[in-house]
Enzyme design. Structure first.
Site, short mmCIF file in Angstrom:
data_model
loop_
_atom_site.label_atom_id
_atom_site.label_comp_id
_atom_site.label_asym_id
_atom_site.label_seq_id
_atom_site.Cartn_x
_atom_site.Cartn_y
_atom_site.Cartn_z
CG HIS A 69 75.43 31.42 -87.38
ND1 HIS A 69 75.36 32.20 -86.24
CD2 HIS A 69 75.03 30.19 -87.00
CE1 HIS A 69 74.91 31.47 -85.23
NE2 HIS A 69 74.70 30.23 -85.68
CD GLU A 70 74.04 27.38 -89.42
OE1 GLU A 70 74.62 26.47 -88.80
OE2 GLU A 70 73.10 28.04 -88.92
CG HIS A 97 77.61 26.30 -85.61
ND1 HIS A 97 77.85 26.39 -84.26
CD2 HIS A 97 76.48 27.01 -85.84
CE1 HIS A 97 76.88 27.11 -83.69
NE2 HIS A 97 76.05 27.51 -84.63
CG HIS A 152 83.67 24.81 -82.51
ND1 HIS A 152 82.68 25.13 -81.60
CD2 HIS A 152 84.78 24.62 -81.77
CE1 HIS A 152 83.19 25.13 -80.39
NE2 HIS A 152 84.46 24.82 -80.46
ZN ZN Z 1 74.26 28.64 -84.42
#
Ligand code: ZN
Length: 689
Positions: free
Chosen positions: A468-469, A472, A475
């Site tokens: 998940h991290e 980010h 991105h």
């Molecule tokens: Zn998040």
């Protein structure tokens, strides 16, 4: 300290000097940068300074970026290497930094400069950054005059105070409750929870076990305690916190009037800004177009999830009657029944799963996915760090540096809990030097360290968190945008920002990925297929009920801020609206005494007012994006499909905030987002069994 020695925080040549920053340098360095930033603000807002994007950026943005980067270093150290002196220095400087950003965002002279800027001469990235800036000013009340302006400011102040009071009441009401019970009454509750309750009783000189309403105590008691009477007592205390239904000595924490005042202030703010209700204001900077669109999205999701939720409930009723002797389950029985049913159906050991997820193997698996899909290579690199365990990597495409990141995986004292991605610096074609600044990110987790010389073992949840991290991070790091305020995650709509992070989580459930990403800590064997099948089966347990619960909160939040609560004496009856929403979407009706809105901090004291839907909204985007890889896999046999990865990278990751998230999504998918992938991923596609 000699006067001539430059402070490490003022060195912007390359990466932050995390290993050299001393607490006593923080105040002087930040003050120097604040002085420069203030001077820059004065310079660009002077009447004779041209309203020109590049000229303003090379003065103001350069100064604010330095302040942001230096403060980012301090803030990061405060989060991951906390000491009393560092914390004191941080807290001492914090109000001055906050004050500067507040003043910058409300500076009317600056707004006038942006307004006077000839937008026709801007690049499309600059134009998007300019639109965002203008919108921020307008929503901050910059267009208001005279009495309206002062009233707007007063509303913000009152709102902040009331939101703070709401959160204090919630906390105090939670803390005020405790219940002394015997160990026998806790039959069924896990030993560690009982131990903690006994230690708590002992610490106040009492014998027995002391229960509280804090999650690590409340939740396991509700899930495991055999005593229905005990669960009922705790349920009542928990669901009436901060309300008029609480025990008489706790009614002083009642949030009801505060909620009404907050809603009134929000409506008044909407009136001043020229909107019909606060929900409209909340959605201006978001991806969702209108409150009506969000409400119909939620209702659609509820209708699709409903048959599954009804089946979940029927399963629990049948199980409770047959195995637990509960023929008429009550609100405080459901978590207990759910837990018992889950154990019966999907028992497997989290401890066993963990032995297959060794940290180096997982990391290697993650890097392989990223390298394959996004055509980059990730190599170890060196940089000044705050702890010897911190790793540093560079991402390259060919010989070109794309970005760099710090990876701080382990939990330790002085490090804040949780996991997060943070930017160290943003990709930016610098207006002062004309050079391209590459992005740098922090990836921080709090995983258990390895013991006995063995590598760290991650739970499957830890692995999901890491992915998940990292999403980010991608991105932020793979962006190709040159304009600071719309590069990477900057300027991305709030309800779309979880797309890449939740997207990456999907790989943690792919068999083809997992078998290459696992190695038993002792034998080196990959995760057994049989264990994987059990994990997958448990993944979607009661997803129908969980979806309806989230929809209930989200729809209540949206309708409340659309002004749809019935009025009693001119004030919104919050509970009446919630009951109406429950009648519409829920399959379970809680007891009449419950007052869940009274501690709904997300919407009353957090930033989620008319925004709670964004959890589900972003899940739809990420599931639908991932479905493109599943479709490719049907042709090629692998979700790690390079052409699809390239399209995802270019349309979503590289575009960052340079255009509306809907445009990016459509560029990737060729159409608007669709619910069906999410429903399928959560086991709600076929007819319920
Ligand atoms: Zn998040």
């Amino acid at each position: 300290m000699s006067v001539s020695a430059p402070l490490p925080l003022l060195n912007f040549q390359d990466l932050p000097l995390f290993d050299q920053v001393l607490p006593e340098q923080i105040g002087p360095a930040i003050d120097a940068l604040l002085t420069q930033a203030d001077a820059a603000l004065e310079a660009v807002t002077a009447p004779d300074f041209p309203a020109d994007w590049k000229q303003m950026a090379s003065v103001l943005d350069v100064a604010t970026e330095r302040l942001g980067r230096a403060w980012g270093t301090v803030n990061h150290l405060n989060s991951v290497a906390d000491t009393p002196t560092l914390r004191a220095a941080y807290n001492e400087a914090l109000p001055r930094v906050t004050d500067f950003w507040t003043r910058l965002g409300a500076d009317e002279r600056l707004y006038a400069k942006y307004k006077a800027m000839p937008v026709g001469s801007l690049t499309s990235e600059q134009a998007q950054a300019h639109r965002n800036a203008m919108r921020g000013f307008v929503l901050g009340g910059a267009e208001l005059q005279g009495e309206a302006k002062s009233r707007f400011a007063a509303i913000q102040e009152q709102h902040a105070e009331l939101a703070q009071k709401f959160s204090e009441n919630s906390l105090d009401a939670t803390d005020a409750f405790s219940l002394l019970v015997t160990e026998e009454e806790l039959a069924g509750v896990p030993t560690d929870v009982v131990e903690a309750a006994r230690a708590l009783a002992q610490s106040s000189g009492q014998s027995g076990c002391k229960l509280t309403l804090k999650m690590p105590c409340y939740l396991p008691v509700m899930q495991f305690a055999h005593s229905a009477a005990l669960r009922q007592t705790l349920h009542r205390a928990y669901t009436t916190r901060a309300s008029d239904q609480a025990a008489p000595e706790h009614v002083k924490f009642d949030n009801s009037a505060i909620m009404q005042s907050l809603l009134a202030l929000r409506q008044e703010e909407a009136d001043l800004l020229g909107y019909a209700n606060f929900a409209q204001v909340s959605l201006v900077p978001k991806m969702a177009q209108s409150p009506e669109q969000v409400a119909s999205f939620l209702r659609d999701l509820a209708a699709k999830a409903r048959p599954y939720a009804e089946q979940d409930l029927a399963d629990m009723r049948a199980f409770a009657a047959e195995h637990l002797g509960l023929s008429d389950p009550q609100a405080w029985d459901w978590p207990y029944i759910g837990e018992k049913l889950k154990e019966t159906r999907y028992a497997f050991s989290e401890q066993e799963v963990k032995t297959y997820f060794t940290a180096p193997k997982v990391l290697q698996g993650l890097f392989n996915i990223v390298e394959t899909l996004f055509e980059v290579s990730i190599r170890p690199d060196t940089a000044p760090v705050w702890h010897p365990k911190v790793e540093f990597f560079r991402i390259e495409r060919g010989t070109q540096l794309v970005g760099q990141f710090y990876l701080d995986m382990g939990a330790r004292t002085g490090k804040r809990g949780g996991a997060w991605m943070d930017d160290v610096r943003t990709r930016w074609l610098r207006p002062d030097t004309g050079t391209l600044q590459t992005p740098v990110a922090h990836l921080v987790c709090n995983f258990a360290e390895g013991v006995g010389g063995k590598p760290a073992l991650l739970t499957h949840d830890d692995v999901i968190t890491l992915f998940h991290e990292f999403g980010h991070g991608l991105h932020h790091l793979l962006t190709q945008v040159n304009e600071r305020d719309v590069s990477g995650i900057s300027g991305v709509e709030w309800d779309a920002v979880e797309l890449p992070s939740q997207f990456m989580e999907n790989f943690c459930w792919e068999w083809d990925v997992l078998k290459h990403m696992t190695a038993h800590v002792d034998t080196g064997e990959p995760l057994p297929r049989s264990l994987y099948d059990k994990m997958l089966a448990a993944k979607n347990f009661q997803s129908g009920l969980q979806t309806l619960r989230q929809v209930e909160f989200a729809l209540f939040d949206m309708l409340l801020h659309m002004g749809q609560a019935p009025l009693v004496d001119g004030k919104p009856d919050v509970m009446a609206l919630l009951n109406r929403v429950r009648q519409e979407v829920a399959v379970l009706t809680p007891p009449a005494y419950t007052r869940t809105p009274n501690t709904f901090g997300h919407i009353f004291s957090g930033g989620y007012s008319a925004g709670y839907y964004s959890y589900k909204w972003a899940e739809v985007l990420s599931a639908d994006a991932y479905a493109a890889f599943e479709e490719a896999a049907q042709q090629t046999g692998s979700t790690l499909d390079v052409p699809t990865g390239k399209r995802f990278r270019e349309a979503i990751l590289e575009a960052g905030g340079s255009r509306p998230a809907m445009d990016s999504f459509k560029a990737f998918r060729g159409r608007e987002p669709d619910l069906s992938a999410l429903l399928r991923h959560q086991g709600m596609a076929a007819q319920p069994a």
